[in-house]
Motif scaffolding. Structure first.
Motif, PDB file in Angstrom:
ATOM      1  N   GLN A 259       0.808  -1.225   0.000  1.00  0.00           N
ATOM      2  CA  GLN A 259       0.000   0.000   0.000  1.00  0.00           C
ATOM      3  C   GLN A 259       0.837   1.268   0.000  1.00  0.00           C
ATOM      4  O   GLN A 259       0.404   2.289  -0.517  1.00  0.00           O
ATOM      5  CB  GLN A 259      -0.935   0.003   1.195  1.00  0.00           C
ATOM      6  CG  GLN A 259      -2.093  -0.934   0.980  1.00  0.00           C
ATOM      7  CD  GLN A 259      -3.155  -0.746   2.024  1.00  0.00           C
ATOM      8  OE1 GLN A 259      -2.983  -0.027   2.993  1.00  0.00           O
ATOM      9  NE2 GLN A 259      -4.264  -1.406   1.808  1.00  0.00           N
TER      10      GLN A 259
ATOM     11  N   SER B 133     -14.597  -2.596   6.760  1.00  0.00           N
ATOM     12  CA  SER B 133     -13.955  -2.587   5.435  1.00  0.00           C
ATOM     13  C   SER B 133     -13.923  -4.001   4.866  1.00  0.00           C
ATOM     14  O   SER B 133     -14.168  -4.218   3.680  1.00  0.00           O
ATOM     15  CB  SER B 133     -12.517  -2.087   5.551  1.00  0.00           C
ATOM     16  OG  SER B 133     -12.491  -0.821   6.133  1.00  0.00           O
ATOM     17  N   TRP B 157     -23.100   0.006  13.556  1.00  0.00           N
ATOM     18  CA  TRP B 157     -23.106   1.185  12.662  1.00  0.00           C
ATOM     19  C   TRP B 157     -24.317   1.168  11.739  1.00  0.00           C
ATOM     20  O   TRP B 157     -24.211   1.542  10.584  1.00  0.00           O
ATOM     21  CB  TRP B 157     -21.841   1.273  11.792  1.00  0.00           C
ATOM     22  CG  TRP B 157     -20.548   0.994  12.483  1.00  0.00           C
ATOM     23  CD1 TRP B 157     -19.602   0.122  12.068  1.00  0.00           C
ATOM     24  CD2 TRP B 157     -20.047   1.592  13.670  1.00  0.00           C
ATOM     25  NE1 TRP B 157     -18.555   0.115  12.933  1.00  0.00           N
ATOM     26  CE2 TRP B 157     -18.803   1.021  13.934  1.00  0.00           C
ATOM     27  CE3 TRP B 157     -20.550   2.548  14.557  1.00  0.00           C
ATOM     28  CZ2 TRP B 157     -18.036   1.362  15.031  1.00  0.00           C
ATOM     29  CZ3 TRP B 157     -19.786   2.889  15.650  1.00  0.00           C
ATOM     30  CH2 TRP B 157     -18.545   2.308  15.874  1.00  0.00           C
ATOM     31  N   SER B 159     -27.264   2.712  10.298  1.00  0.00           N
ATOM     32  CA  SER B 159     -27.929   4.016  10.226  1.00  0.00           C
ATOM     33  C   SER B 159     -29.443   3.831  10.271  1.00  0.00           C
ATOM     34  O   SER B 159     -29.991   3.021   9.524  1.00  0.00           O
ATOM     35  CB  SER B 159     -27.575   4.741   8.928  1.00  0.00           C
ATOM     36  OG  SER B 159     -26.198   4.949   8.854  1.00  0.00           O
ATOM     37  N   THR B 368     -13.436   3.790   3.555  1.00  0.00           N
ATOM     38  CA  THR B 368     -12.450   4.708   4.139  1.00  0.00           C
ATOM     39  C   THR B 368     -11.492   5.201   3.046  1.00  0.00           C
ATOM     40  O   THR B 368     -11.430   4.632   1.954  1.00  0.00           O
ATOM     41  CB  THR B 368     -11.612   4.014   5.228  1.00  0.00           C
ATOM     42  OG1 THR B 368     -10.916   2.917   4.635  1.00  0.00           O
ATOM     43  CG2 THR B 368     -12.483   3.504   6.360  1.00  0.00           C
ATOM     44  N   GLU B 370      -8.422   4.795   2.788  1.00  0.00           N
ATOM     45  CA  GLU B 370      -7.495   3.726   2.376  1.00  0.00           C
ATOM     46  C   GLU B 370      -8.157   2.788   1.382  1.00  0.00           C
ATOM     47  O   GLU B 370      -7.540   2.348   0.410  1.00  0.00           O
ATOM     48  CB  GLU B 370      -7.018   2.926   3.597  1.00  0.00           C
ATOM     49  CG  GLU B 370      -6.046   3.681   4.495  1.00  0.00           C
ATOM     50  CD  GLU B 370      -6.701   4.802   5.293  1.00  0.00           C
ATOM     51  OE1 GLU B 370      -7.938   4.790   5.458  1.00  0.00           O
ATOM     52  OE2 GLU B 370      -5.980   5.700   5.739  1.00  0.00           O
TER      53      GLU B 370
HETATM   54  C1  LIG Z   1     -21.906   7.660   9.862  1.00  0.00           C
HETATM   55  C2  LIG Z   1     -21.778   6.221   9.489  1.00  0.00           C
HETATM   56  C3  LIG Z   1     -22.884   5.555   9.006  1.00  0.00           C
HETATM   57  C4  LIG Z   1     -22.796   4.198   8.687  1.00  0.00           C
HETATM   58  N1  LIG Z   1     -23.925   3.551   8.266  1.00  0.00           N
HETATM   59  C5  LIG Z   1     -23.861   2.205   8.037  1.00  0.00           C
HETATM   60  C6  LIG Z   1     -25.050   1.468   7.710  1.00  0.00           C
HETATM   61  O1  LIG Z   1     -26.139   2.029   7.633  1.00  0.00           O
HETATM   62  N2  LIG Z   1     -24.968   0.141   7.511  1.00  0.00           N
HETATM   63  C7  LIG Z   1     -23.776  -0.520   7.592  1.00  0.00           C
HETATM   64  O2  LIG Z   1     -23.779  -1.728   7.363  1.00  0.00           O
HETATM   65  N3  LIG Z   1     -22.629   0.140   7.914  1.00  0.00           N
HETATM   66  C8  LIG Z   1     -22.654   1.480   8.139  1.00  0.00           C
HETATM   67  N4  LIG Z   1     -21.492   2.168   8.483  1.00  0.00           N
HETATM   68  C9  LIG Z   1     -20.254   1.402   8.650  1.00  0.00           C
HETATM   69  C10 LIG Z   1     -19.194   1.703   7.625  1.00  0.00           C
HETATM   70  O3  LIG Z   1     -19.497   1.071   6.426  1.00  0.00           O
HETATM   71  C11 LIG Z   1     -17.855   1.231   8.223  1.00  0.00           C
HETATM   72  O4  LIG Z   1     -17.587   2.030   9.352  1.00  0.00           O
HETATM   73  C12 LIG Z   1     -16.724   1.347   7.248  1.00  0.00           C
HETATM   74  O5  LIG Z   1     -16.892   0.452   6.185  1.00  0.00           O
HETATM   75  C13 LIG Z   1     -15.366   1.094   7.940  1.00  0.00           C
HETATM   76  O6  LIG Z   1     -15.364  -0.078   8.653  1.00  0.00           O
HETATM   77  P1  LIG Z   1     -14.890  -0.131  10.162  1.00  0.00           P
HETATM   78  O7  LIG Z   1     -15.600   0.947  10.892  1.00  0.00           O
HETATM   79  O8  LIG Z   1     -15.070  -1.509  10.622  1.00  0.00           O
HETATM   80  O9  LIG Z   1     -13.359   0.232  10.121  1.00  0.00           O
HETATM   81  P2  LIG Z   1     -12.192  -0.806   9.828  1.00  0.00           P
HETATM   82  O10 LIG Z   1     -12.513  -1.571   8.611  1.00  0.00           O
HETATM   83  O11 LIG Z   1     -11.879  -1.563  11.066  1.00  0.00           O
HETATM   84  O12 LIG Z   1     -11.031   0.206   9.545  1.00  0.00           O
HETATM   85  C14 LIG Z   1     -10.189   0.773  10.534  1.00  0.00           C
HETATM   86  C15 LIG Z   1      -8.997   1.415   9.849  1.00  0.00           C
HETATM   87  O13 LIG Z   1      -8.279   0.415   9.148  1.00  0.00           O
HETATM   88  C16 LIG Z   1      -8.127   0.760   7.813  1.00  0.00           C
HETATM   89  N5  LIG Z   1      -8.170  -0.398   6.946  1.00  0.00           N
HETATM   90  C17 LIG Z   1      -9.056  -1.417   6.920  1.00  0.00           C
HETATM   91  N6  LIG Z   1      -8.808  -2.254   5.918  1.00  0.00           N
HETATM   92  C18 LIG Z   1      -7.735  -1.761   5.268  1.00  0.00           C
HETATM   93  C19 LIG Z   1      -6.993  -2.171   4.144  1.00  0.00           C
HETATM   94  N7  LIG Z   1      -7.294  -3.247   3.412  1.00  0.00           N
HETATM   95  N8  LIG Z   1      -5.945  -1.396   3.784  1.00  0.00           N
HETATM   96  C20 LIG Z   1      -5.602  -0.302   4.491  1.00  0.00           C
HETATM   97  N9  LIG Z   1      -6.270   0.127   5.551  1.00  0.00           N
HETATM   98  C21 LIG Z   1      -7.322  -0.593   5.940  1.00  0.00           C
HETATM   99  C22 LIG Z   1      -9.305   1.670   7.516  1.00  0.00           C
HETATM  100  O14 LIG Z   1      -9.048   2.470   6.389  1.00  0.00           O
HETATM  101  C23 LIG Z   1      -9.429   2.430   8.798  1.00  0.00           C
HETATM  102  O15 LIG Z   1      -8.530   3.506   8.769  1.00  0.00           O
HETATM  103  C24 LIG Z   1     -21.564   3.522   8.811  1.00  0.00           C
HETATM  104  C25 LIG Z   1     -20.444   4.216   9.283  1.00  0.00           C
HETATM  105  C26 LIG Z   1     -20.542   5.551   9.623  1.00  0.00           C
HETATM  106  C27 LIG Z   1     -19.324   6.254  10.135  1.00  0.00           C
END
Ligand SMILES: Cc1cc2nc3c(=O)[nH]c(=O)nc-3n(C[C@H](O)[C@H](O)[C@H](O)COP(=O)(O)OP(=O)(O)OC[C@H]3O[C@@H](n4cnc5c(N)ncnc54)[C@H](O)[C@@H]3O)c2cc1C
Lengths: 368, 400
Positions: A259, B133, B157, B159, B368, B370
């Motif tokens: 990356q 993610s 999460w 919504s 995100t 990334e």
């Molecule tokens: C306001 C809001 C509304 C939302 N609404 C919904 C909803 O209605 N339904 C639903 O299902 N979800 C919902 N989400 C969830 C959202 O889809 C996830 O928060 C998002 O996909 C990130 O996943 P995570 O929070 O598990 O972070 P993680 O995946 O744990 O990520 C944490 C960190 O690790 C990094 N990371 C992860 N994988 C990689 C990779 N391969 N390479 C480099 N970096 C990486 C990320 O970029 C981030 O910086 C919502 C989120 C928010 C903030």
């Protein structure tokens, strides 16, 4: 842009790409880098045969009539291979002469568009990073005295478009470089293939072409065309880095899978697309003489400098040790990205220009 | 852009000017949650009546049967008003269209039109505590039972789960298959026995997020969307439906013009902040970025107009706008100095820099930074995928 032009532009692009691929070979380009003031005569000869210096010039003045878009297409292709040709200088000199009255100047216009004569844009001053000042070069009673900063193609040019001060401020002048009052000095630089030289004038004869407005227009159009050259260079760096990242392996996988590399390249892609967007909008604005053309040009210039700087620097880095060798290509782009960023006013100058265009006066004006 | 679409925009603009004020701005000030939600439903129903609700969905279900481009144009115009649209931000965009694509006909008739009119609200139950993610690593389990499935586990999460009537959910039906292969997609009644919704307190004031717990929740098999163990494909399709995220050009934050105003008034060591080189550089940078994004956006609209899907433009836009919203907010607060820490009363993220800074979710939800960079690198630049040690290994045997 009219639809019939779209086809002409596509075929010019195709033609340019083919010619440059044949001519701008790595060995050939390297041979130019060794000697200060180098000029690619062979490439110029071929470019002239294809009519490139006349692409943007109206048909009524003996050109191909493809406008600034025509010049942009060729500049972009030239940028892709770090070719270096005085197309921008020649085109803008012809444009300025047409503006100043084509009847008197027709012979010179013809030799510029046919490539028999070469023009340099000597707009910048020594010890000034922008394009505004002309503290050194001054015109009195039809004669010019003073110096201009390193200008591309000044080493081989027949004429110069010079920005110089006069009683009323600044103006744009035509100076023939074969007269006794002109001295050119070659200096060793990091991009010797730009045929740059310093120009010094001692009581040299000048022909006035216009005032602040024409000066501004020439500076803008040169910056816009250069932006396309920079975009071509950025694209080439990105392509080269991606190709290398797919092939070169480390720790059991292509380095493009890391990356640290991947994200770097995606960031460059974003900057490139922003620059492309800005430049194509600015081009449309010039073709249609829209009032926003100045600020769009500043945007294009800023975006293109940023994109090419990063792309050239990181392309070199992605190549690792290979990147610092003379044999590999990345250093050509590294050099060129910098020379194009320095010619025609630095990033900081264009930033202030943009802010002034937006009505946020220059920092000095605010202080004063 | 062609003449017809120009007319479409003009008509939409005129229609909004006439109708939107009764549902936006002043009309919403100080309304309790329930009343604002009721206003939102009324606005949705009103739009549907006039052919502006669910523009791309078939008429048969109350949609307007229009084009993607018309939808984008209408959204752009609609965004100029402070309308109560958030409650439908998920419902109408992803769950509804995928439901209408896959559900049995009787169900479509039963739920489709009511959802289009805003009477029913849907949520999207994808993310889990250990699957964001990396969506395919989700664990909520679905076990076959007489006539259907029993769902147990947790989502997070989600919504608007607290106001949702229906939801789409992805569950693991076979943990002995590799992670992408053992998932199945369902729609379900959010009032089903065994579902518990708990609010999540966000760092800002938004009241959208929830965690949802499933305790042997029964879902009839006829509420399955797609094949058994074919759910990942449907999930990806769901996310692809919203092909081009429509935001305003400030990422729902304050505009560059707001920033310039502030810089003109704020003082730094006794001089206008607007004189500071760093501030000036930032203004120029954001102006240039906005200009470039405008051109990119226009190109996407032209792709829509030709009936093509736009390229990766949406990802560039979300990436840059998300970061700029956050960094411009922080710089604006810097210019205000110690007083920058206030939240303006009745302020909104679109006008208040501190509030915009306080909600960085544009950089997280929907992918995100990334992940967006990965998308650009892999899909546009053709670079290899990340190393994935769990690839091809049965889910229950993969490294956790
Ligand atoms: C306001 C809001 C509304 C939302 N609404 C919904 C909803 O209605 N339904 C639903 O299902 N979800 C919902 N989400 C969830 C959202 O889809 C996830 O928060 C998002 O996909 C990130 O996943 P995570 O929070 O598990 O972070 P993680 O995946 O744990 O990520 C944490 C960190 O690790 C990094 N990371 C992860 N994988 C990689 C990779 N391969 N390479 C480099 N970096 C990486 C990320 O970029 C981030 O910086 C919502 C989120 C928010 C903030």
């Amino acid at each position: 842009m009219q639809a019939d032009h779209a086809e002409d532009l596509a075929s010019i692009r195709e033609q340019a790409r083919r010619l440059l691929q044949d001519q701008a070979t790595p060995e050939h380009l390297k041979s130019l880098l060794n000697e200060p003031g180098s000029f690619d005569r062979v490439l110029w000869h071929h470019a002239v045969e294809q009519g490139w210096p006349s692409v943007a010039i109206p048909e009524s003045a003996g050109g191909l009539g493809l406008g600034w878009s025509g010049l942009a297409v060729i500049c972009e292709e030239l940028g892709r291979l770090t070719g270096s040709l005085p197309l921008i200088g020649n085109t803008l000199a012809a444009h300025a002469l047409i503006h100043a009255g084509s009847d008197e100047h027709q012979a010179l216009i013809d030799s510029l568009t046919s490539g028999d004569a070469i023009a340099t844009l000597a707009l910048a001053d020594p010890s000034e990073s922008g394009l505004c000042g002309s503290s050194s070069a001054q015109v009195r009673n039809g004669r010019i005295n003073g110096e201009k900063a390193l200008a591309a193609f000044a080493a081989v040019a027949d004429i110069a478009l010079v920005q110089a001060g006069n009683e009323r401020g600044n103006g744009l002048y035509l100076v023939r470089l074969d007269q006794p009052g002109v001295q050119r000095r070659l200096v060793e630089g990091f991009d010797n293939s730009r045929a740059t030289a310093l120009l010094q004038f001692i009581q040299a004869e000048v022909t006035p072409l216009g005032g602040a407005e024409l000066l501004g227009e020439i500076g803008n159009l040169a910056a816009l065309a250069t932006a396309f050259e920079q975009i071509g260079g950025t694209q080439a760096c990105l392509d080269m880095a991606c190709d290398y990242a797919r092939e070169r392996r480390a720790f059991g996988q292509p380095i493009g899978g890391f990356q640290g590399i991947k994200h770097k390249l995606a960031e460059i892609y974003c900057l490139l697309e922003i620059a492309r967007g800005c430049a194509s909008d600015a081009l449309d604005a010039w073709e249609q003489q829209q009032p926003t053309r100045r600020q769009l040009t500043s945007s294009a210039r800023i975006a293109a400098i940023r994109a090419y700087n990063l792309a050239a620097q990181e392309n070199l880095h992605v190549h690792g040790g290979m990147g610092v060798t003379w044999e590999a290509m990345p250093h050509h782009f590294y050099r060129r990205s910098r020379s194009l960023a320095l010619e025609l006013g630095s990033l900081a100058y264009w930033r202030e220009r943009l802010l002034a265009d937006l009505g946020l006066e220059s920092a000095t004006a605010l202080v004063g | 852009m062609n003449h017809e679409l120009k007319l479409y925009r003009e008509r939409a603009r005129a229609w909004l000017a006439e109708h939107a004020p009764r549902y936006s701005g002043q009309a919403r000030h100080g309304l309790p949650f329930e009343d604002d939600l009721a206003l939102a439903r009324a606005w949705q129903a009103h739009k549907v009546q006039h052919g502006y609700g669910c523009i791309t969905l078939p008429r048969e279900f109350g949609g307007a049967g229009g084009s993607e481009l018309e939808k984008v144009i209408f959204c752009e115009e609609e965004m100029r008003y402070d309308l109560p649209l958030v409650y439908f931000s998920i419902s109408l965009n992803n769950p509804l269209p995928i439901f209408l694509r896959y559900a049995p006909d009787a169900w479509k008739q039963k739920l489709g039109p009511a959802t289009v009119r805003g009477e029913l609200i849907w949520c999207q139950l994808f993310s889990e505590p250990s699957a964001g993610s990396d969506l395919a690593s989700l664990r909520l389990k679905a076990v076959p039972t007489e006539g259907g499935w029993l769902l147990s586990g947790q989502k997070v999460w989600t919504s608007w789960a607290q106001i949702a009537d229906w939801g789409v959910v992805v569950a693991r039906t076979d943990p002995s298959l590799p992670k992408h292969a053992g998932l199945t997609y369902f729609f379900l009644d959010m009032k089903s026995p065994g579902i518990t919704v708990q609010p999540i307190h966000r760092l800002g004031e938004e009241k959208d997020l929830n965690e949802v717990f499933f305790d042997e929740v029964f879902v009839p098999d006829e509420q399955r969307l797609g094949e058994i163990n074919g759910g990942f494909k449907v999930a990806v399709e769901t996310l692809m439906i919203e092909r081009y995220a429509v935001t305003d050009e400030s990422g729902y934050g304050p505009t560059l013009e707001n920033f310039v105003d502030l810089a003109g008034n704020a003082r730094l060591n006794g001089r206008p902040a607007l004189e500071d080189g760093e501030v000036r550089a930032r203004i120029a940078e954001v102006f240039v970025e906005r200009q470039g994004l405008r051109a990119i956006h226009r190109r996407a609209l032209e792709a829509f107009a030709r009936g093509q899907a736009p390229g990766p433009e949406g990802a560039i836009r979300k990436l840059l706008l998300g970061r700029t919203r956050q960094s411009l907010g922080a710089m604006a607060m810097d210019m205000l100095g110690a007083n920058g820490a206030q939240l303006a009363p009745h302020g909104h993220a679109v006008t208040d820099f501190a509030r915009a800074w306080l909600d960085p979710s544009l950089r997280i939800a929907g992918g995100t930074d990334e992940l967006l960079l990965n998308t650009l690198a892999e899909r546009v630049l053709g670079l290899p995928q990340d190393h994935r040690p769990d690839k091809g290994i049965p889910f229950n045997a993969a490294p956790k």
